[in-house]
Design a protein around this motif. Structure first.
Motif, PDB file in Angstrom:
ATOM      1  N   SER A 254       0.809  -1.220   0.000  1.00 37.51           N
ATOM      2  CA  SER A 254       0.000   0.000   0.000  1.00 37.51           C
ATOM      3  C   SER A 254       0.839   1.267   0.000  1.00 37.51           C
ATOM      4  O   SER A 254       0.400   2.320  -0.458  1.00 37.51           O
ATOM      5  N   ASP A 255       2.074   1.184   0.512  1.00 38.69           N
ATOM      6  CA  ASP A 255       2.930   2.367   0.581  1.00 38.69           C
ATOM      7  C   ASP A 255       3.783   2.554  -0.674  1.00 38.69           C
ATOM      8  O   ASP A 255       4.690   3.381  -0.702  1.00 38.69           O
ATOM      9  N   GLY A 256       3.509   1.783  -1.713  1.00 41.77           N
ATOM     10  CA  GLY A 256       4.277   1.894  -2.952  1.00 41.77           C
ATOM     11  C   GLY A 256       5.409   0.905  -3.062  1.00 41.77           C
ATOM     12  O   GLY A 256       6.054   0.817  -4.108  1.00 41.77           O
ATOM     13  N   GLY A 257       5.680   0.177  -1.990  1.00 41.57           N
ATOM     14  CA  GLY A 257       6.730  -0.834  -2.012  1.00 41.57           C
ATOM     15  C   GLY A 257       6.212  -2.159  -2.552  1.00 41.57           C
ATOM     16  O   GLY A 257       5.189  -2.231  -3.226  1.00 41.57           O
ATOM     17  N   THR A 258       6.931  -3.223  -2.216  1.00 40.64           N
ATOM     18  CA  THR A 258       6.572  -4.552  -2.690  1.00 40.64           C
ATOM     19  C   THR A 258       6.737  -5.555  -1.565  1.00 40.64           C
ATOM     20  O   THR A 258       7.728  -5.517  -0.826  1.00 40.64           O
ATOM     21  N   THR A 259       5.755  -6.433  -1.411  1.00 45.68           N
ATOM     22  CA  THR A 259       5.852  -7.528  -0.453  1.00 45.68           C
ATOM     23  C   THR A 259       6.267  -8.794  -1.191  1.00 45.68           C
ATOM     24  O   THR A 259       5.643  -9.190  -2.173  1.00 45.68           O
ATOM     25  N   LEU A 260       7.360  -9.397  -0.726  1.00 42.16           N
ATOM     26  CA  LEU A 260       7.875 -10.626  -1.312  1.00 42.16           C
ATOM     27  C   LEU A 260       7.571 -11.787  -0.380  1.00 42.16           C
ATOM     28  O   LEU A 260       7.834 -11.723   0.826  1.00 42.16           O
ATOM     29  N   LEU A 261       7.012 -12.853  -0.936  1.00 42.27           N
ATOM     30  CA  LEU A 261       6.655 -14.039  -0.156  1.00 42.27           C
ATOM     31  C   LEU A 261       7.286 -15.259  -0.822  1.00 42.27           C
ATOM     32  O   LEU A 261       7.155 -15.447  -2.033  1.00 42.27           O
ATOM     33  N   VAL A 262       7.956 -16.072  -0.023  1.00 44.12           N
ATOM     34  CA  VAL A 262       8.610 -17.275  -0.539  1.00 44.12           C
ATOM     35  C   VAL A 262       7.965 -18.504   0.076  1.00 44.12           C
ATOM     36  O   VAL A 262       7.718 -18.555   1.281  1.00 44.12           O
ATOM     37  N   LYS A 263       7.686 -19.499  -0.781  1.00 45.64           N
ATOM     38  CA  LYS A 263       7.247 -20.812  -0.310  1.00 45.64           C
ATOM     39  C   LYS A 263       8.117 -21.842  -1.017  1.00 45.64           C
ATOM     40  O   LYS A 263       8.140 -21.904  -2.257  1.00 45.64           O
ATOM     41  N   ALA A 264       8.848 -22.628  -0.223  1.00 46.00           N
ATOM     42  CA  ALA A 264       9.787 -23.593  -0.793  1.00 46.00           C
ATOM     43  C   ALA A 264       9.630 -24.941  -0.106  1.00 46.00           C
ATOM     44  O   ALA A 264       9.438 -25.024   1.113  1.00 46.00           O
ATOM     45  N   THR A 289       6.149 -28.509  12.214  1.00 44.17           N
ATOM     46  CA  THR A 289       7.093 -29.544  12.593  1.00 44.17           C
ATOM     47  C   THR A 289       7.027 -30.718  11.621  1.00 44.17           C
ATOM     48  O   THR A 289       5.940 -31.193  11.276  1.00 44.17           O
ATOM     49  N   SER A 290       8.195 -31.130  11.160  1.00 38.24           N
ATOM     50  CA  SER A 290       8.328 -32.264  10.228  1.00 38.24           C
ATOM     51  C   SER A 290       7.802 -31.956   8.831  1.00 38.24           C
ATOM     52  O   SER A 290       7.848 -32.821   7.946  1.00 38.24           O
ATOM     53  N   SER A 291       7.309 -30.751   8.602  1.00 39.26           N
ATOM     54  CA  SER A 291       6.827 -30.397   7.265  1.00 39.26           C
ATOM     55  C   SER A 291       8.002 -30.003   6.370  1.00 39.26           C
ATOM     56  O   SER A 291       8.940 -29.326   6.812  1.00 39.26           O
ATOM     57  N   PRO A 292       7.981 -30.398   5.097  1.00 37.16           N
ATOM     58  CA  PRO A 292       9.053 -29.986   4.184  1.00 37.16           C
ATOM     59  C   PRO A 292       8.879 -28.558   3.666  1.00 37.16           C
ATOM     60  O   PRO A 292       9.745 -28.046   2.957  1.00 37.16           O
ATOM     61  N   TRP A 293       7.774 -27.928   4.023  1.00 36.75           N
ATOM     62  CA  TRP A 293       7.488 -26.585   3.505  1.00 36.75           C
ATOM     63  C   TRP A 293       8.119 -25.511   4.391  1.00 36.75           C
ATOM     64  O   TRP A 293       7.980 -25.522   5.609  1.00 36.75           O
ATOM     65  N   PHE A 294       8.799 -24.580   3.721  1.00 40.02           N
ATOM     66  CA  PHE A 294       9.401 -23.428   4.387  1.00 40.02           C
ATOM     67  C   PHE A 294       8.818 -22.162   3.760  1.00 40.02           C
ATOM     68  O   PHE A 294       8.469 -22.145   2.568  1.00 40.02           O
ATOM     69  N   ALA A 295       8.711 -21.099   4.567  1.00 37.25           N
ATOM     70  CA  ALA A 295       8.139 -19.848   4.072  1.00 37.25           C
ATOM     71  C   ALA A 295       8.858 -18.662   4.692  1.00 37.25           C
ATOM     72  O   ALA A 295       9.459 -18.761   5.771  1.00 37.25           O
TER      73      ALA A 295
END
Length: 410
Positions: A254-264, A289-295
């Motif tokens: 909203s402030d003109g910047g950018t939000t970056l989101l990673v899911k790996a 816990t024990s999930s292979p997903w990282f964010a």
């Protein structure tokens, strides 16, 4: 009829006001010089985008990438790279494979990686690397984008590399016409005889028709700044990332910047995982816990165009509990196609089109001559004694010089 002295030399014969520097004449000259530049700018903006995709232009930029790479290595005190015909052939095969299968990745739909193309080109290697770029026309922009990534910078100045081949191909990516560039680096494990002495850059190949859409200065695809490095003796990594589902997402803030989101999706025991995007570092944490997903998520002040002009493929760096670190490319979920500004169009025509380059050179010469003449007249007016200083004449002439300097520079 005005003579030379009346036009140029201040004195009693012209009331110490050279006719060439009087208000109406300087206004007329200003209009003429501005009109000349306006005509050139208009012509540059009307150049069809297909002109920048001509094989000769792209070939020249590919050659410049080779030259810039060696300049960077030389400036860093590292031996320059020889030119290899076999590496050029392997790079050409990779570029055209991306064109034929409409993908942009170090791994093709058939699972072919760098080692496959090296084998196809019969290149025996101790170590080899691959750099990819897509949607470019300016070699400087490509190199600047690559050097922004520490991993890619390391590739460009890797002391283990001895040879380089470069290839360029034009084709379609997700329905848009674009340009693919491939650099293949290597160090041969044994001598071979087909090394060439001229730039190892193969001729441009064109696939499909070129649409009337800009795919150059603004990038329609991705620029990969991730090293793809292979060594026959490399140990198998203890952690792996599933690149088919791992992505970097972006959203305008909203402030003109950018939000970056990673899911790996990462398998194996690891200490940490981070993603690098154009100088920003995003820390990843396990979702459960024990999930292979990282964010991970980060909001930055730059607008989204910063990340896509040119597009740089983000890099994920995984530090395992055991074994060597893993560095791989991670894809964007979606690519923004920035609009090319008129300023960018103008400078692109000025710098890359041979016909316009000549026109610009002639116009710069005209402005340079005009700067010399008006500078000479200003000095004469300043140092010739008169019953009253000609401040108005000097101010007008100084304005002309500032205007001409600006037009000359642009």
């Amino acid at each position: 009829m005005l003579n030379f002295r009346q036009l140029l030399v201040p004195g009693h014969h012209n009331d110490f006001k050279p006719h060439l520097l009087r208000s109406k004449r300087t206004a007329f000259y200003s209009l003429v010089f501005i009109t000349l530049k306006a005509i050139i700018i208009t012509a540059a903006l009307l150049v069809p985008h297909e002109a920048y995709l001509l094989p000769d232009i792209l070939q020249a930029e590919a050659n410049r990438v080779y030259t810039f790479t060696n300049s960077l290595r030389s400036d860093s005190g590292i031996a320059t790279l020889r030119q290899s015909n076999r590496l050029a052939r392997s790079a050409d095969a990779k570029a055209n494979d991306m064109v034929s299968n409409s993908y942009f990745s170090h791994t093709g739909p058939s699972g072919h990686t760098l080692s496959y193309f090296l084998r196809q080109a019969n290149y025996p290697y101790l170590v080899a690397g691959e750099n990819l770029a897509m949607g470019f026309v300016d070699a400087k922009a490509v190199m600047a984008g690559w050097k922004e990534s520490p991993t890619h910078q390391a590739n460009l100045v890797d002391k283990d590399f001895k040879e380089l081949g470069v290839a360029v191909a034009m084709g379609s990516y997700k329905g848009e016409q674009t340009v693919f560039m491939v650099q293949h680096f290597g160090s041969p494990s044994q001598p071979y005889v087909d090394r060439i002495s001229t730039a190892a850059v193969l001729p441009i190949k064109i696939a499909g028709s070129i649409k009337n859409k800009s795919v150059t200065a603004q990038v329609l695809g991705e620029t990969s700044n991730m090293i793809y490095l292979v060594r026959p003796t490399d140990a198998k990594p203890t952690v792996t990332i599933d690149r088919t589902v791992s992505r970097v997402y972006w959203q305008a803030a909203s402030d003109g910047g950018t939000t970056l989101l990673v899911k790996a999706k990462i398998f194996g025991a690891l200490k940490s995982a981070t993603v690098m995007v154009r100088g920003y570092t995003i820390e990843l944490s396990r979702e459960a816990t024990s999930s292979p997903w990282f964010a991970g998520q980060l909001t930055v002040p730059n607008n989204s165009e910063y990340f896509f002009k040119p597009v740089i493929l983000p890099t994920i760096i995984i530090v395992p509990k055991i074994g060597a670190n893993v560095r791989e490319a991670i894809d964007w979920y979606n690519i923004q196609v920035p609009e090319e500004t008129p300023v960018e169009q103008y400078f692109k025509a000025r710098d890359f089109l041979p016909s316009f380059t000549q026109v610009f050179a002639i116009s710069r010469f005209v402005y340079f001559v005009a700067i010399f003449i008006f500078s000479f007249l200003l000095l004469i007016t300043m140092f010739v004694r008169s019953h009253r200083p000609q401040y108005k004449i000097m101010a007008q002439t100084l304005f002309m010089l500032v205007l001409l300097t600006g037009l000359w520079w642009v």
